[in-house]
Structures are given as C-alpha cells and as structure tokens.
Scaffold this active site. Structure first.
Site, PDB file in Angstrom:
ATOM      1  N   HIS A  14     -23.636 -38.360  28.995  1.00 34.39           N
ATOM      2  CA  HIS A  14     -24.383 -37.092  29.029  1.00 34.39           C
ATOM      3  C   HIS A  14     -23.457 -35.881  29.212  1.00 34.39           C
ATOM      4  O   HIS A  14     -23.761 -34.953  29.956  1.00 34.39           O
ATOM      5  CB  HIS A  14     -25.490 -37.137  30.101  1.00 34.39           C
ATOM      6  CG  HIS A  14     -25.010 -37.358  31.512  1.00 34.39           C
ATOM      7  ND1 HIS A  14     -25.732 -38.075  32.438  1.00 34.39           N
ATOM      8  CD2 HIS A  14     -23.890 -36.964  32.165  1.00 34.39           C
ATOM      9  CE1 HIS A  14     -25.065 -38.099  33.578  1.00 34.39           C
ATOM     10  NE2 HIS A  14     -23.943 -37.422  33.443  1.00 34.39           N
ATOM     11  N   HIS A  61     -26.924 -33.340  39.115  1.00 35.08           N
ATOM     12  CA  HIS A  61     -25.536 -33.056  39.518  1.00 35.08           C
ATOM     13  C   HIS A  61     -25.488 -31.895  40.513  1.00 35.08           C
ATOM     14  O   HIS A  61     -24.651 -30.995  40.399  1.00 35.08           O
ATOM     15  CB  HIS A  61     -24.694 -32.724  38.295  1.00 35.08           C
ATOM     16  CG  HIS A  61     -24.578 -33.834  37.284  1.00 35.08           C
ATOM     17  ND1 HIS A  61     -25.586 -34.182  36.418  1.00 35.08           N
ATOM     18  CD2 HIS A  61     -23.549 -34.687  37.003  1.00 35.08           C
ATOM     19  CE1 HIS A  61     -25.189 -35.186  35.643  1.00 35.08           C
ATOM     20  NE2 HIS A  61     -23.957 -35.500  35.981  1.00 35.08           N
ATOM     21  N   HIS A 195     -15.017 -42.117  33.722  1.00 36.11           N
ATOM     22  CA  HIS A 195     -14.392 -40.809  33.918  1.00 36.11           C
ATOM     23  C   HIS A 195     -14.290 -40.491  35.406  1.00 36.11           C
ATOM     24  O   HIS A 195     -15.035 -41.025  36.227  1.00 36.11           O
ATOM     25  CB  HIS A 195     -15.089 -39.679  33.161  1.00 36.11           C
ATOM     26  CG  HIS A 195     -16.517 -39.356  33.510  1.00 36.11           C
ATOM     27  ND1 HIS A 195     -17.560 -40.247  33.390  1.00 36.11           N
ATOM     28  CD2 HIS A 195     -17.085 -38.193  33.925  1.00 36.11           C
ATOM     29  CE1 HIS A 195     -18.697 -39.656  33.712  1.00 36.11           C
ATOM     30  NE2 HIS A 195     -18.447 -38.410  34.056  1.00 36.11           N
ATOM     31  N   GLU A 242     -21.517 -43.553  37.323  1.00 36.67           N
ATOM     32  CA  GLU A 242     -22.824 -43.183  36.749  1.00 36.67           C
ATOM     33  C   GLU A 242     -23.400 -44.308  35.888  1.00 36.67           C
ATOM     34  O   GLU A 242     -24.604 -44.356  35.633  1.00 36.67           O
ATOM     35  CB  GLU A 242     -22.694 -41.931  35.870  1.00 36.67           C
ATOM     36  CG  GLU A 242     -22.434 -40.641  36.624  1.00 36.67           C
ATOM     37  CD  GLU A 242     -22.301 -39.431  35.686  1.00 36.67           C
ATOM     38  OE1 GLU A 242     -22.468 -38.315  36.174  1.00 36.67           O
ATOM     39  OE2 GLU A 242     -22.023 -39.588  34.481  1.00 36.67           O
TER      40      GLU A 242
HETATM   41  C1  DHB Z   1     -18.341 -34.672  32.124  1.00 37.03           C
HETATM   42  C2  DHB Z   1     -19.091 -35.833  32.124  1.00 37.03           C
HETATM   43  C3  DHB Z   1     -20.201 -35.957  32.951  1.00 37.03           C
HETATM   44  O1  DHB Z   1     -20.949 -37.075  33.052  1.00 37.03           O
HETATM   45  C4  DHB Z   1     -20.593 -34.911  33.758  1.00 37.03           C
HETATM   46  O2  DHB Z   1     -21.697 -35.050  34.490  1.00 37.03           O
HETATM   47  C5  DHB Z   1     -19.845 -33.743  33.769  1.00 37.03           C
HETATM   48  C6  DHB Z   1     -18.717 -33.630  32.957  1.00 37.03           C
HETATM   49  C7  DHB Z   1     -17.155 -34.498  31.264  1.00 37.03           C
HETATM   50  O3  DHB Z   1     -16.747 -35.453  30.571  1.00 37.03           O
HETATM   51  O4  DHB Z   1     -16.606 -33.410  31.199  1.00 37.03           O
HETATM   52 FE    FE Z   2     -22.546 -36.824  34.819  1.00 33.69          FE
END
Ligand code: DHB
Ligand code: FE
Length: 281
Positions: A14, A61, A195, A242
């Site tokens: 997302h 978030h 990530h 996540e």
């Molecule tokens: C990114 C990915 C995410 O799931 C998020 O909530 C905020 C940023 C990203 O890859 O930049």
């Molecule tokens: Fe996220």
C-alpha cells in the site's frame, strides 16, 4: 435465497507514492508503466469475480489513531468513510460507502467469538486502505464496492501474533457464512512487502523472503502462521511486519485456493510491490 460469498482474496502492498502517481495521472509514464500494467492484469482478473463489497484489512498509520490509544483490531461500521488527511490534505478520491449491516454482523460475530474489536462509527482511512482501492479500481467517480475497513495494529508493540491474525480471518469467514444478506465479497489484505523506514536497517528489502511469502500465502499459509512477530521483523523489517495483515485475508479464504494473478516488482519507494489475487478452487 440470499447468500453472501467470498469470491476473491487479494494481498497487496500500500505504498503512498503509488497513490500520488495515480492521483497525478502519471500511471502511463515510462517509469510507472511496468507497475501499472501489472496492476491492470490484477484488476481485470478481480473484475471477473464481480465483487460488490470489499472487506479491507489495513493498518492506520497514525491518521485516525495515535499512540495515546491504538486498538489491536478495529472494525468500521459507518455509512461512509472519508479519506484521511495524512499531513498534506486528504487524497482526492471519493468517500467510500460502508456496509453497516454486514459490518455490524461481523462485529457481533467476532465479539461472540471473543475477538472484541474496537467499533468505529467514524474512521477516516489513510493510504493503507485508499491506495489498495485505487490499485484495484482506478479513479472512478464513485467506488464500485462498499467498503468495510478492518484495522490491525502493526504500529505499537505488542502487535497481534500472526496466528491471531489468521484466526481473525477464520472468524470473519464464519461471520460471512452466517450472514443472512446478499453480497459478493472480496477480502483485501494490505501492507508490506519487506521494508523498514527508520533505524539502522532503513532501506531493507528481502526479495527472497518476499517471493517465498507470495508463494506460501497461496499454497502453504501454515508456514507463515507459524512464524513469530520477531521472525517477520527480522526477515521483512519493522514495517515489513505489516504482512501479517495478509494472513487475516488468507484466513478468510478456504484452505485450498488458486492464484489468479501474482506479481513481484520493484523496488518502488522503500519496498517492493507484491500483489496476489486468489479465488477458491
Ligand atoms: C512506504 C510503504 C508503506 O507501507 C508505508 O506505510 C509507508 C511508506 C514506502 O515504501 O515508502
Ligand atoms: Fe504501511
């Protein structure tokens, strides 16, 4: 006879940047085309299942909840959901119509099974929910599905275990099966892939783990359920954790599913984009 039915499951990242590209109508630009060509395939295959309701398992978030009070699980039962202002104005997407009747049925079923979600009569939804909608349905005047947001805490430790998330999905499935109303339902699990946005491992992407996750979410979810939260953080990064929200989606599906579409692409922003569309055998 009235019948509600889960017609598809979707797992998708997302990434907020992707929402921005869609809002700025830049999806046809050469840097973005390979990604949106993939999304187009996913979208077409999902459309063939003609879903009318989307149960979207996502995380807030810090837009509607804050560290002052962060529900482990929350269900949105409102008539409509507005896009949240994440600091630079809400995304220019239509408000989402809810499905209060089915949402309340899910709440009652979950509470009778001792899941005890927070019940939200008002819940502005951030990129965790709106970006997947844009990925799956583009830029319509109004969304073609009613939306039931189910928020999971992946922000403030302790977060729910992967097993609990899968169990929540099973309970959602039983709720849908006991619902007297009509509806073709898609369950969407959002977040990931690997990530980490801050700290010493910022920028982490684990392609090998992501690809094995994409495979296992279809064929061998038990392997993903047996992993601990620490395993997710270690292998996929703090924000990669996540991915436990995909387990809620998978729990809502039958044990045997087939992938209609699966793709891994990236990196995009700080992560890699994974998307899988599945249906029951
Ligand atoms: C990114 C990915 C995410 O799931 C998020 O909530 C905020 C940023 C990203 O890859 O930049
Ligand atoms: Fe996220």
């Amino acid at each position: 006879m009235c019948e509600s039915k889960i017609v598809a499951g979707v797992g998708t990242s997302h990434v907020p940047t992707i929402g921005r590209v869609i809002d700025d109508r830049k999806t046809g630009e050469s840097t973005w085309l390979p990604l949106f060509t993939r999304y187009e395939h996913a979208r077409e295959l999902l459309a063939l299942q003609s879903p009318e309701v989307a149960i979207v398992v996502y995380n807030d978030h810090g837009s509607s909840f804050s560290l002052d009070a962060f529900p482990t699980f929350a269900v949105g039962v409102a008539e409509t959901f507005e896009p949240a202002d994440e600091g630079w104005g809400p995304r220019p997407v239509p408000a989402m119509a809810g499905d209060p009747e089915l949402a309340w049925h899910i709440v009652e079923a979950l509470i009778s099974e001792e899941f005890d979600p927070t019940v939200c009569q008002r819940l502005p939804v951030d990129h965790g929910l709106t970006v997947p909608l844009s990925i799956l349905w583009g830029t319509p005047e109004s969304w073609p599905v009613r939306v039931i947001p189910i928020a999971v805490n992946v922000i403030q430790f302790p977060t729910p275990t992967p097993r609990r998330c899968f169990g929540l999905g099973r309970a959602i499935r039983r709720a849908v099966d006991s619902y007297a109303g009509d509806g073709r339902i898609v369950v969407v699990g959002t977040g990931g892939m690997s990530h980490q946005l801050q700290g010493g491992r910022a920028g982490l992407i684990n392609k090998q783990f992501d690809e094995s996750f994409l495979d296992a979410i279809v064929k061998d979810p038990d392997r993903l359920v047996e992993m601990s939260t620490d395993d997710y953080v270690r292998l996929a990064g703090t924000e990669g954790a996540e991915l436990i929200m995909w387990l809620v989606m998978r729990g809502a599906m039958a044990p045997d599913v087939r992938a209609l579409y699966s793709s891994y692409y990236g990196p995009v922003s700080n992560t890699a984009v994974g998307i899988v569309v599945m249906a029951e055998e």
